[in-house]
Design a protein around this motif. Structure first.
Motif, short mmCIF file in Angstrom:
data_model
loop_
_atom_site.label_atom_id
_atom_site.label_comp_id
_atom_site.label_asym_id
_atom_site.label_seq_id
_atom_site.Cartn_x
_atom_site.Cartn_y
_atom_site.Cartn_z
N ARG A 140 0.83 -1.21 0.00
CA ARG A 140 0.00 0.00 0.00
C ARG A 140 0.87 1.26 0.00
N LEU A 141 1.98 1.22 0.73
CA LEU A 141 2.89 2.35 0.76
C LEU A 141 3.46 2.63 -0.63
N LEU A 142 3.85 1.57 -1.34
CA LEU A 142 4.41 1.75 -2.67
C LEU A 142 3.35 2.22 -3.67
N GLY A 143 2.13 1.74 -3.52
CA GLY A 143 1.04 2.23 -4.38
C GLY A 143 0.77 3.70 -4.17
N ALA A 144 0.81 4.13 -2.91
CA ALA A 144 0.60 5.55 -2.61
C ALA A 144 1.74 6.40 -3.17
N ARG A 145 2.97 5.88 -3.09
CA ARG A 145 4.11 6.62 -3.63
C ARG A 145 4.01 6.75 -5.15
N ALA A 146 3.57 5.69 -5.82
CA ALA A 146 3.42 5.75 -7.28
C ALA A 146 2.40 6.82 -7.67
N ARG A 155 -1.14 4.11 -15.01
CA ARG A 155 -0.43 2.99 -14.40
C ARG A 155 -0.30 3.19 -12.89
N ALA A 156 -0.03 4.41 -12.47
CA ALA A 156 0.08 4.70 -11.05
C ALA A 156 -1.26 4.52 -10.35
N HIS A 157 -2.33 4.97 -11.00
CA HIS A 157 -3.66 4.80 -10.42
C HIS A 157 -4.00 3.33 -10.25
N ARG A 158 -3.69 2.51 -11.25
CA ARG A 158 -4.03 1.09 -11.16
C ARG A 158 -3.23 0.39 -10.07
#
Length: 468
Positions: A140-146, A155-158
């Motif tokens: 989740r942390l990496l998704g938020a950073r993207a 791609r970042a949203h997905r």
């Protein structure tokens, strides 16, 4: 040494110190100097190890830059993910950095929030997939950073959505899916109480140009921000430059689609400008200079105005030469000015055409700027800088007339000024196009809206720009 006694020069007795003592003192001094140099070099090596310099990049969604290596010290800036910094000394888990491209602020950032490589969506995705599926918090942390790094990249949203789905956060997941749907269908909207705003876009930067009120066109807004907040704090950014705002975009007098604000930037000492990108069906088409607004404008034609043809360009060149001769410039310098202006990348010599009314004749514009002095010139040449601007109209009899002229020859420096044409559009809905220029002065620039009066063209509104 000699002294004068009763008119006779008498040699003074010379001191003769013990040679062995002098040699010993000299040797001791040299040894002490060597020890000091060794100590200095040792200290320098230690400092070099602790202060190894090089580019550092913010890896966290946001990193705070503090005055001291202490989380309780004053925050000087908020640095978003991907911010490039010049790294310096490390101390107790902190790194001293220079935010060269972020207002030039210097301070301390937690070392674990920095990395040697610039983060990318693809790299964050690889890190995401490398984590075990059970590490939901890490993913989740990496998704938020993207998403923080590339808020307008699907791609970042997905990746962010995948992380929220795995975490089982249904409320956050619904908001994230709505954000992606909004990204895919951008819409222009004015915020509550926001006036009708018009911006100029020079092909790189977006800047306030004018407001349209019941009284007509007014000078454009300028918001410096709240200096009490740290640099980078989103609340310092004017609402009209908040990342993600979508506006109408017009180029060469016609509707050219939509434009999205990427974020405010600071290219000069004092400016109110932002970066932007084209969105929608024409997203892959490069952006060019044009007009942007938070409300729909009404172009007078459906087809972009063509550039001046060879005959029109020849006319404008002839009129420019005549104007410069009228300023007292010798023929040889007139030709030198034309050559120098052609060599300028963007604003040296410019020819353009606009349509003042929907079916009316074309208006021709010519601007020239040239600096004739050599590289070693100190600016004392009274004919070092040449400037001219012409607006040419049809005379209704198959010929032409100069509807506006402005020219100057001088030393330059603080008296420097010039204009370059940006675009034309009916900004106030009266059925006639205004001309938009970039007016440049000494270390500054500002946008201007020109309107046709009964006999001449004149500035009716101005805004944006910047300078020192």
């Amino acid at each position: 040494m000699a002294v004068l006694v009763a008119g006779v020069v008498v040699a003074a007795p010379q001191e003769r110190p013990d040679r062995a003592q002098a040699a010993a003192e000299t040797a001791a001094a040299l040894a002490h100097r060597a020890e000091r140099e060794q100590a200095r070099q040792h200290a320098a090596r230690i400092a070099a190890d602790a202060c190894e310099r090089g580019a550092r990049y913010v890896q966290a969604s946001v990193a705070m830059l503090h005055e001291k290596p202490d989380p309780a010290s004053q925050a000087r800036a908020q640095l978003p993910i991907g911010t490039q910094l010049e790294g310096g000394c490390d101390e107790d888990g902190w790194t001293r950095v220079w935010a060269q491209h972020h207002s030039g602020v210097i301070g301390w950032v937690r070392s674990d929030l920095l990395g040697a490589a610039a983060p990318t969506v693809e790299a964050l995705r690889k890190d995401y997939l490398a984590l075990p599926a059970a590490d939901r918090a890490g993913r989740r942390l990496l998704g938020a950073r993207a998403l923080a790094l590339a808020p307008f990249d699907e791609r970042a949203h997905r990746l962010h959505i995948d992380a929220l789905r795995e975490a089982g956060d249904t409320e956050a997941l619904a908001q994230a899916e709505l954000a992606l749907a909004t990204l895919r269908k951008p819409q222009v909207s004015r915020e509550a109480g926001e006036p009708r705003l018009i911006f100029a876009y020079d092909g790189q930067l977006l800047s306030p140009l004018a407001e349209l009120s019941e009284g007509g066109l007014q000078d454009g807004p300028y918001t410096a921000g709240d200096d009490s907040l740290p640099v980078g704090d989103p609340r310092r950014v004017p609402a009209y430059f908040r990342p993600g705002r979508v506006y109408h975009y017009y180029r060469r007098g016609i509707d050219a689609g939509l434009l999205r604000v990427l974020g405010k930037t600071e290219p000069s000492c004092e400016s109110d400008v932002a970066l932007a990108q084209r969105v929608g069906a024409a997203a892959d088409t490069p952006l060019g200079a044009g007009i942007v607004a938070n409300f729909p404008l009404r172009p007078l034609t459906a087809k972009a105005e063509a550039e001046p043809d060879a005959k029109e360009r020849a006319l404008l060149e002839r009129l420019l030469r005549k104007e410069l001769r009228g300023q007292g410039l010798p023929p040889a310098k007139v030709e030198a000015a034309m050559v120098a202006a052609r060599a300028e990348a963007a604003s040296g010599l410019q020819f353009a055409a606009a349509r003042s009314q929907g079916q009316g004749p074309r208006v021709l514009i010519a601007t020239l700027y040239a600096y004739l002095a050599g590289a070693d010139d100190r600016g004392d040449d009274p004919q070092a800088e040449v400037y001219a601007m012409l607006i040419v109209e049809s005379d209704g009899k198959g010929g032409h007339r100069v509807a506006h002229r402005d020219a100057a020859v001088g030393e330059g420096g603080e008296s420097s000024r010039s204009h370059s044409y940006l675009d034309h559009l009916d900004l106030d809905g009266d059925g006639r196009s205004e001309l938009i220029f970039i007016g440049r002065g000494y270390e500054s620039w500002r946008y201007q809206v020109w309107r046709r009066g009964e006999r001449d063209w004149s500035v009716v509104a101005s805004g944006g720009g910047g300078g020192c």
